[in-house]
Scaffold this active site. Structure first.
Site, mmCIF file in Angstrom:
data_model
loop_
_atom_site.group_PDB
_atom_site.id
_atom_site.type_symbol
_atom_site.label_atom_id
_atom_site.label_comp_id
_atom_site.label_asym_id
_atom_site.label_seq_id
_atom_site.Cartn_x
_atom_site.Cartn_y
_atom_site.Cartn_z
ATOM 1 C CG ASP A 104 65.678 -0.630 -27.947
ATOM 2 O OD1 ASP A 104 65.567 0.096 -27.209
ATOM 3 O OD2 ASP A 104 65.053 -0.576 -29.341
HETATM 4 N N1 URA Z 1 66.713 3.252 -31.208
HETATM 5 C C1 URA Z 1 66.014 1.454 -31.310
HETATM 6 O O1 URA Z 1 64.948 1.804 -31.571
HETATM 7 N N2 URA Z 1 67.038 1.297 -30.740
HETATM 8 C C2 URA Z 1 68.252 0.850 -29.517
HETATM 9 O O2 URA Z 1 68.394 -0.361 -28.957
HETATM 10 C C3 URA Z 1 68.465 2.076 -29.828
HETATM 11 C C4 URA Z 1 68.387 3.011 -31.252
#
Ligand code: URA
Length: 238
Positions: A104
């Protein structure tokens, strides 16, 4: 396979095609120890090519780790927002590197970049059983009930079923999360479903490959052959 010398040099990612041609014409390039001055000369892809006496890596497939900073999208280039591809140094832009899976925008830590599509697919597939390790900060702390639910395999509010996952409370709002898959916002959604919203998330490892602690935020470096193998070695049992 025979390839034009200038193309082979540009394929190393350290020179553009025109820089490669100039270097060859200037007599700065040797193949198997002999100076070659014609950029169009066909040479074997596995040949020992040196520019200014330094041996080039001419393997077509390349693998890097990036220490992803927050605020950067894991995507191809974006007109408005910075992406991880903007962090690729100029001399490696010719390699057509792509991120392996996604983190993310606000997640930091270990992200692999490669131009080997089959490798990327293998790393991301839940079938490979590769464990991804995350360090999360939550408010409040996780507890034994959360650990049990993670181990059982959670069902999220929208009906998404998650594979069994590992959870280890470290105290002080920190916990380690071990997952085999990469569903959308998976770690955040699993912890939020337990009433433990994630305030910060960092990926520490993919399989047995850990983020290099010496690698500054936003920096990348090439993986060693042993490190590529470590990805497929299981570091943690669920
Ligand atoms: N899980 C998440 O919620 N975000 C990420 O960036 C990676 C795994």
């Amino acid at each position: 396979m025979l390839t034009r010398l200038d193309k082979l040099i540009a394929g190393s990612g350290r020179f553009s095609r025109s820089e490669a041609r100039e270097a060859v014409r200037a007599g700065r390039v040797t193949v198997g120890g002999a100076v070659i001055t014609r950029p169009e000369e066909k040479v074997d892809g596995g040949a020992d090519v040196c520019v200014d006496g330094e041996r080039l890596r001419t393997d077509a497939l390349r693998y890097f780790m990036l220490n992803k900073p927050a605020g950067v999208l894991t995507a191809a280039r974006d007109a408005r927002q910075p992406t991880v591809l903007d962090l690729v140094p100029e001399e490696l832009r010719g390699l057509s590197l792509q991120p392996v899976g996604r983190l993310d925008k606000d997640t930091t830590g270990l992200l692999l970049l490669t131009n080997d599509g089959a490798f990327a697919h293998r790393v991301m597939s839940p079938k490979s059983g590769i464990v991804k390790t995350y360090l999360a900060r939550t408010e409040p702390d996780v507890d034994a009930g959360d650990v049990r639910e993670f181990e059982r395999g959670m069902e999220l509010a929208d009906g998404t079923r998650c594979l069994p996952a590992g959870l280890e409370g470290l105290g002080g709002g920190l916990c380690l999360v071990y997952v085999h898959e990469g569903k959308y916002h998976q770690v955040k959604r699993m912890l939020a479903a337990r009433g433990k919203p994630v305030l910060e998330l960092k990926r520490l490892a993919i399989g047995g490959l850990e983020l290099d602690g010496e690698l500054g935020s936003g920096k990348m470096r090439e993986l060693l052959t042993d490190e590529i193998e470590l990805i497929f070695a299981h570091s943690h049992r669920l």
